[in-house]
Write an enzyme that holds these catalytic residues in place. Structure first.
Site, PDB file in Angstrom:
ATOM      1  N   ASN A  72       0.767  -1.193   0.031  1.00 24.00           N
ATOM      2  CA  ASN A  72       0.041   0.019  -0.030  1.00 24.00           C
ATOM      3  C   ASN A  72       0.922   1.201  -0.133  1.00 24.00           C
ATOM      4  OD1 ASN A  72       0.853  -0.733   2.602  1.00 24.00           O
ATOM      5  ND2 ASN A  72      -0.742   0.493   3.597  1.00 24.00           N
ATOM      6  N   ASP A  97      -0.293  -5.553  12.407  1.00 19.78           N
ATOM      7  CA  ASP A  97      -0.886  -4.898  11.437  1.00 19.78           C
ATOM      8  C   ASP A  97      -0.446  -3.378  11.593  1.00 19.78           C
ATOM      9  OD1 ASP A  97      -2.758  -5.165   9.320  1.00 19.78           O
ATOM     10  OD2 ASP A  97      -4.470  -4.684  10.467  1.00 19.78           O
TER      11      ASP A  97
END
Length: 419
Positions: free
Chosen positions: A96, A306
């Site tokens: 990303n 995460d």
């Protein structure tokens, strides 16, 4: 370089010294001796730390930095230092970025930028071109360049046939497909777990059904294709049950859970703090109980921080418009050590993720390369801003009571310790 770790309790089920307290001698990056007491005359670095524990190096399978494109959030250089001081000898970095990591040159850029650091970086390349979910990326070429898996970060694969083809195609080179568990049509514009709290707070809800429907679809396609699938960051009781049943069928599926989904519920949302906005959202205590059970019985294979740095301009805004994501590397062990035993933590941060993503897992024994995480499980503290090393400060665990402290790592013939 000679390093001597004094009185280290070894946590490594694959080692003959598991749960024993030993001195560990490392010479030029290799473990050369393990004994009750080692004394050296030649120059060396002795590491004597309070209640020192050592496990095989931890591997985080879902880390976002920012570079290229979002260096104001985190650079690769500084991000790898954060990972090292948080106990991680390896991280898998998501695609990303800007541009998206969807081609051979982009994969090689990440690997080259990370060369020479104590923490290893492994790229997760985009499954589809520009992560738009329309056309598959050139996965084989990217794997040859060093990508270890393929997935569009936090973006579900909406096209059923595309996922089917990806699961079939990657079998030619033993590729691992990641499919984010979210049905956008069901989730809609939800920003919090659909339930009592979202109703009371007037927040649009994302039902657990949105995650569970997507997992059901993915497992049907996996059974049809006999592919190799990893489902990142599940968050509900039913999701755990679905994967448990799939494993009983013999499907080649693994899954992970984000640390914050093991520790915090949607009760946290009453302050409308944008740092508490994550995807998948914080769920219920019932879900947490099921997730912890799933970790202990082997249904859930991997734990991830995460870690996702977000700049303050996109977090200190109205809750509904805040970007999803929290940093999690620095707080990872302190949280996990509050809810799980050391053996489960080690297995789900080291052995399981390395096996699934094809990374060698070095045991703690003589003649093995030293790939070690150094920590103490007996250190209670309140997580505050001063504990954050990351450039971005968007931690979901601010002011939480945690238990356990990371001292650092030894990897790639480098010792990195927190000051």
């Amino acid at each position: 370089m000679t390093t001597l770790l004094k009185s280290a309790t070894i946590i490594d089920a694959s080692s003959p010294y598991h749960k024993q307290t030993k001195d560990i001698l490392i010479t030029d990056g290799v473990i050369t001796q393990i004994d009750n007491s080692i004394t050296l005359k030649e120059p060396h670095e002795a590491v004597k730390l309070d209640n020192l524990h050592v496990s095989t190096g931890w591997f985080d399978t879902s880390v976002s930095f920012g570079e290229p494109g979002y260096e104001e959030r985190e650079t690769i250089k500084h991000g790898l230092l954060v990972a090292a001081k948080s106990g991680f000898t390896s991280v898998a970095v998501n695609a990303n970025t800007n541009p998206i990591i969807d081609n051979k040159a982009a994969v090689e850029f990440l690997i080259n930028k990370a060369n020479g650091f104590a923490t290893n970086l492994y790229p997760i390349a985009a499954l589809t071109q520009q992560s738009k979910g329309i056309e598959m990326s050139e996965m084989y070429d990217m794997q040859q360049s060093g990508a270890i898996a393929f997935g569009d970060h936090k973006k579900p694969i909406e096209n059923d046939n595309l996922l089917k083809i990806a699961l079939l195609y990657t079998q030619n080179f033993n590729g691992l497909v990641l499919s984010f568990p979210k049905n956008n049509q069901i989730a809609g514009e939800g920003v919090a777990n659909e339930g009592v709290n979202s109703t009371r707070l007037g927040l649009k809800g994302t039902p657990a059904l949105a995650e569970e429907m997507q997992i059901s679809r993915d497992l049907f396609l996996l059974e049809y294709t006999s592919g190799k699938l990893h489902i990142p960051t599940i968050s509900t009781e039913k999701s755990t049950e679905l994967i448990r049943e799939a494993k009983k069928k013999g499907l080649d599926v693994t899954c992970s859970v984000a640390i914050h989904n093991l520790f915090l519920t949607d009760d946290e949302l009453y302050g409308f703090d944008g740092n508490k906005k994550v995807d998948p959202p914080l769920r219920t205590s019932k879900d947490i109980k099921a997730l912890l059970k799933g970790l202990k019985d082997g249904t859930i294979d991997i734990i991830t921080s995460d870690h996702n740095p977000i700049d303050i301009e996109h977090k200190k805004v109205e809750f509904s418009t805040a970007k999803d994501g929290t940093i999690g590397l620095e707080s990872a062990f302190g949280v996990l050590n509050s809810v799980l035993d050391l053996e489960t933590i080690s297995k789900c941060l080291s052995e399981n993720p390395k096996n699934r993503f094809g990374i060698k897992n070095n045991s703690i024994q003589k003649s093995e390369l030293a790939n070690l995480t150094l920590f103490t499980p007996s250190f209670k503290y309140t997580f505050e801003k001063e504990n954050i090393i990351s450039t971005s400060k968007n931690s979901i665990f601010m002011n939480k009571e945690l238990n356990g402290k990371v001292y650092g790592i030894y990897n790639n013939n480098q010792l990195i310790l927190n000051s």
